[in-house]
Enzyme design. Structure first.
Site, PDB file in Angstrom:
ATOM      1  N   ARG A 142      -5.452  13.399 -58.348  1.00 25.97           N
ATOM      2  CA  ARG A 142      -6.009  12.046 -58.258  1.00 25.97           C
ATOM      3  C   ARG A 142      -5.697  11.267 -59.537  1.00 25.97           C
ATOM      4  NH1 ARG A 142      -9.214  12.564 -62.055  1.00 25.97           N
ATOM      5  NH2 ARG A 142      -9.726  10.361 -61.985  1.00 25.97           N
ATOM      6  N   ALA A 201      -4.357   7.206 -60.989  1.00 28.82           N
ATOM      7  CA  ALA A 201      -3.108   6.459 -60.806  1.00 28.82           C
ATOM      8  C   ALA A 201      -1.870   7.143 -61.405  1.00 28.82           C
ATOM      9  CB  ALA A 201      -3.298   5.045 -61.352  1.00 28.82           C
ATOM     10  N   ARG A 261      -2.369   7.066 -50.598  1.00 29.90           N
ATOM     11  CA  ARG A 261      -3.431   6.222 -51.171  1.00 29.90           C
ATOM     12  C   ARG A 261      -2.841   4.838 -51.449  1.00 29.90           C
ATOM     13  NH1 ARG A 261      -7.251   8.817 -55.544  1.00 29.90           N
ATOM     14  NH2 ARG A 261      -8.701   7.385 -54.523  1.00 29.90           N
ATOM     15  N   GLN A 274     -16.414  11.539 -60.315  1.00 26.24           N
ATOM     16  CA  GLN A 274     -15.346  11.813 -61.283  1.00 26.24           C
ATOM     17  C   GLN A 274     -15.900  11.811 -62.706  1.00 26.24           C
ATOM     18  OE1 GLN A 274     -15.093   9.800 -58.665  1.00 26.24           O
ATOM     19  NE2 GLN A 274     -13.025   9.720 -57.843  1.00 26.24           N
ATOM     20  N   ASP A 299      -6.135   1.120 -61.799  1.00 27.07           N
ATOM     21  CA  ASP A 299      -5.252   1.588 -60.733  1.00 27.07           C
ATOM     22  C   ASP A 299      -4.148   0.582 -60.421  1.00 27.07           C
ATOM     23  OD1 ASP A 299      -7.850   3.213 -60.276  1.00 27.07           O
ATOM     24  OD2 ASP A 299      -6.260   4.228 -59.174  1.00 27.07           O
ATOM     25  N   ASN A 311      -9.858  -1.101 -60.274  1.00 24.09           N
ATOM     26  CA  ASN A 311     -10.212   0.224 -60.794  1.00 24.09           C
ATOM     27  C   ASN A 311     -11.375   0.757 -59.964  1.00 24.09           C
ATOM     28  OD1 ASN A 311      -9.833   2.379 -62.733  1.00 24.09           O
ATOM     29  ND2 ASN A 311     -11.775   1.766 -63.645  1.00 24.09           N
ATOM     30  N   LYS A 312     -11.792   1.968 -60.267  1.00 25.13           N
ATOM     31  CA  LYS A 312     -12.839   2.655 -59.504  1.00 25.13           C
ATOM     32  C   LYS A 312     -14.029   1.751 -59.219  1.00 25.13           C
ATOM     33  CE  LYS A 312     -12.748   5.981 -58.111  1.00 25.13           C
ATOM     34  NZ  LYS A 312     -12.302   6.108 -56.701  1.00 25.13           N
TER      35      LYS A 312
END
Ligand code: MRU
Length: 363
Positions: free
Chosen positions: A51, A53, A94, A201, A242, A252-253
């Site tokens: 996982r 980027a 993804r 994460q 990302d 991003n997340k």
């Protein structure tokens, strides 16, 4: 966990196979898997065993090598269709992190350049390109870490989100690489780690990486961030990305945008660290970034139950978009862009284009 995090390699090419650390099993178990099959690798990316980027870009490059290594004496059309099939498979894993597509396209250029060569030579050249993508990512992490550490004050308490370290990249990491470097420079007083719902994460991966580095860190639930800021416990927020687009907006997340808003309200710097391979100049604003939607079951697994307690719909976007106006600086391996704007982003674009032209003419 007594295995030093510095010895952990999340992905490697070993004797014609891809060896990767299954991140879904961390931190309780260190499980490595090996494969010669690009389909198995694509599944590992989808289920977040591999996982983040930069790492999924590296994995995808190796995935194309695996696919092409299955070929023996095929003619050009058969080679092309095998390459295209593997490309489509890996590209479908993804949608948000642009590093995936960047790496696939770079491999595609190498394929097109050498597709007519004897199959062994083509395979060797593709592997060399995948290894170069991997090695270059490690160098980019080093440069980001030095540039980013320079921005942090001595005695900084930093809040971070998701996982951006050695588990996420080909090197020491982006945001976490900065924290590691700043820690070595005695600049870090403390790190606060958002647990990063729903897949944790932060609590599973970042907490583990920081503890093995000996960096003092405290885990918080995502929704505690504002309270910590209100109490004056945080000096800066530092996250990865990302996809960064041409105007400086950042995907991003999920939860990153809320952190940026909180940081602005509390007059705290909000930093985003990422390699130039995370920048997508083809999109003019963050509104066009494809946002991955993940399964509703991810919202319930913590409770050992894969169904909601009541009849409700679930919405589980994996990423959000932070507008560039909320970002104090983008820290890339090429340059630090303070208060990014479309005009300031052009400086990176120009530098990258100049470097590419120089590399192409020297070949
Ligand atoms: O869903 P994940 O775990 O792949 O999300 C990862 C992130 O959002 C990271 O912050 C980002 O990829 C940068 S990693 C250097």
């Amino acid at each position: 966990m007594n295995v030093s995090q510095r010895t952990i390699t999340p992905i490697a090419w070993v004797n014609g196979r891809v060896r990767f650390l299954d991140q879904t099993r961390l931190p309780s178990e260190i499980v490595y898997r090996e494969t010669e099959d690009e389909l198995f690798l694509a599944e590992a990316i989808k289920r977040l065993a591999i996982r983040a980027a930069p790492l999924i870009g590296i994995a995808a490059a190796y995935g194309l090598v695996l696919a092409m290594n299955k070929l023996t004496r095929e003619d050009l059309p058969a080679r092309r269709s095998a390459f295209d099939r593997a490309y489509a498979l890996l590209a479908s894993t993804r949608p948000t992190a642009v590093n995936l597509f960047w790496a696939l396209n770079r491999m595609c250029r190498t394929f097109q350049k050498y597709e007519h060569l004897p199959i062994e030579s083509l395979q060797e050249l593709l592997l060399a390109e995948a290894r170069a993508i991997h090695d270059e990512d490690a160098s980019m992490c080093e440069r980001i870490s030095v540039l980013g550490a320079a921005l942090l004050p001595v005695g900084a308490a930093v809040l971070t989100h998701c996982n951006t370290g050695r588990l996420a990249t080909g090197g020491k990491g982006t945001a976490l690489g900065i924290l590691e470097t700043a820690w070595e420079q005695n600049k870090i007083k403390h790190v606060y780690i958002d647990e990063t719902r729903p897949l944790l994460q932060g609590s599973r991966l970042t907490a583990w990486e920081l503890s093995t580095l000996g960096i003092p860190a405290t885990l918080i639930v995502d929704s505690a961030a504002g309270f910590l800021m209100q109490r004056g416990l945080v000096d800066a927020v530092l996250v990865g990305a990302d996809r960064i687009v041409a105007n400086g907006d950042v995907a991003n997340k999920i939860g990153t945008y809320s952190l940026a808003l909180l940081a602005r309200h509390h007059h705290l710097p909000f930093y985003v660290a990422a390699p130039a391979t995370t920048i997508d100049f083809s999109l003019t604003s963050g509104a066009s970034i494809p946002i991955e939607q993940r399964q509703a079951t991810e919202l319930f697994w913590l409770f050992d139950n894969d169904t909601p307690a009541a009849e409700v719909d679930c919405y589980n976007p994996a990423f959000d978009v932070t507008p560039h106006e909320l970002i104090s600086a983008l820290i890339t391996d090429v340059a630090v862009i303070e208060s990014p704007t479309p005009e300031r982003m052009l400086t990176i674009r120009t530098r990258l284009e100049t470097e590419r032209t120089r590399a192409e003419t020297s070949r």
